[in-house]
Design a protein around this motif. Structure first.
Motif, PDB file in Angstrom:
ATOM      1  N   SER A 227       0.830  -1.200   0.000  1.00 45.35           N
ATOM      2  CA  SER A 227       0.000   0.000   0.000  1.00 45.35           C
ATOM      3  C   SER A 227       0.870   1.258   0.000  1.00 45.35           C
ATOM      4  N   SER A 228       0.234   2.376  -0.213  1.00 44.96           N
ATOM      5  CA  SER A 228       0.959   3.628  -0.455  1.00 44.96           C
ATOM      6  C   SER A 228       1.873   4.051   0.693  1.00 44.96           C
ATOM      7  N   ARG A 229       1.438   3.798   1.917  1.00 44.90           N
ATOM      8  CA  ARG A 229       2.264   4.193   3.072  1.00 44.90           C
ATOM      9  C   ARG A 229       3.044   3.003   3.636  1.00 44.90           C
ATOM     10  N   GLY A 230       2.879   1.841   3.004  1.00 48.91           N
ATOM     11  CA  GLY A 230       3.639   0.663   3.404  1.00 48.91           C
ATOM     12  C   GLY A 230       3.022  -0.158   4.507  1.00 48.91           C
ATOM     13  N   GLY A 231       1.827   0.201   4.939  1.00 51.20           N
ATOM     14  CA  GLY A 231       1.245  -0.484   6.076  1.00 51.20           C
ATOM     15  C   GLY A 231       0.632  -1.837   5.756  1.00 51.20           C
ATOM     16  N   SER A 232       0.361  -2.083   4.482  1.00 49.35           N
ATOM     17  CA  SER A 232      -0.260  -3.346   4.080  1.00 49.35           C
ATOM     18  C   SER A 232       0.511  -3.965   2.926  1.00 49.35           C
TER      19      SER A 232
ATOM     20  N   ASP B 276      10.460   2.746   0.556  1.00 52.29           N
ATOM     21  CA  ASP B 276      11.020   3.891   1.248  1.00 52.29           C
ATOM     22  C   ASP B 276      10.501   5.118   0.520  1.00 52.29           C
ATOM     23  N   ASN B 277       9.461   5.718   1.036  1.00 53.39           N
ATOM     24  CA  ASN B 277       8.834   6.840   0.341  1.00 53.39           C
ATOM     25  C   ASN B 277       9.743   8.063   0.282  1.00 53.39           C
ATOM     26  N   ALA B 278      10.665   8.173   1.219  1.00 52.54           N
ATOM     27  CA  ALA B 278      11.611   9.286   1.176  1.00 52.54           C
ATOM     28  C   ALA B 278      12.549   9.162  -0.021  1.00 52.54           C
ATOM     29  N   LYS B 279      12.753   7.933  -0.491  1.00 52.26           N
ATOM     30  CA  LYS B 279      13.621   7.693  -1.644  1.00 52.26           C
ATOM     31  C   LYS B 279      12.830   7.392  -2.912  1.00 52.26           C
ATOM     32  N   ASN B 280      11.501   7.480  -2.815  1.00 59.16           N
ATOM     33  CA  ASN B 280      10.647   7.191  -3.975  1.00 59.16           C
ATOM     34  C   ASN B 280      10.955   5.810  -4.572  1.00 59.16           C
ATOM     35  N   THR B 281      11.198   4.856  -3.703  1.00 59.76           N
ATOM     36  CA  THR B 281      11.631   3.545  -4.171  1.00 59.76           C
ATOM     37  C   THR B 281      10.891   2.432  -3.438  1.00 59.76           C
ATOM     38  N   ALA B 282      10.482   1.433  -4.214  1.00 60.40           N
ATOM     39  CA  ALA B 282       9.906   0.216  -3.658  1.00 60.40           C
ATOM     40  C   ALA B 282      10.874  -0.934  -3.905  1.00 60.40           C
TER      41      ALA B 282
END
Length: 126
Positions: free
Chosen positions: A51-56, A72-78
């Motif tokens: 999910s978008s914030r990584g919670g799921s 890592d949303n700070a790095k725009n990387t999944a």
């Protein structure tokens, strides 16, 4: 919007590998990420989603317990961490993103995604 998938390569059975999907041109934290793979002669199928914030997170049964999706949303990387790889994991791996406005949605269908990366090839050799 651009998605750059990387990290693929030739590995041995049982090895580990981490794929990355770097995004640009969007507010990454508003997008769910899906990982799909396409083996030679087969359709592109869902592998994992976050999910978008990584919670799921969600996983295909074939990779559950071996693959882990993170971001890592700070790095725009999944990321897709792969362990104990098997020959049947051989495929081109793609990342896709779908805007969710920050909600905890995960999508398992190809048509749900707005943008796709170019794919990175993973080959598991015996």
């Amino acid at each position: 919007v651009q998605l750059q998938a990387s990290g693929g390569g030739l590995v041995q059975i049982g090895d580990s590998l981490r794929l990355s999907c770097e995004a640009s041109g969007l507010t990454f934290s508003n997008y769910a990420v899906g990982w799909f793979r396409q083996a030679p002669g087969k359709e592109r199928v869902f592998v994992a989603g976050i999910s978008s914030r990584g919670g799921s997170t969600e996983y295909a049964d074939s990779v559950k317990g071996r693959f882990t999706a993170s971001r890592d949303n700070a790095k725009n990387t999944a990321y897709l961490q792969m362990i104990k790889v098997k020959p049947e994991d051989t495929a081109v791996y793609y990342c896709g993103v779908r805007e969710t406005g920050g909600r905890s949605y995960i999508f398992r269908t190809l048509g749900s995604y707005n943008y796709w990366g170019q794919g990175t090839l993973v080959t598991v050799s015996s």
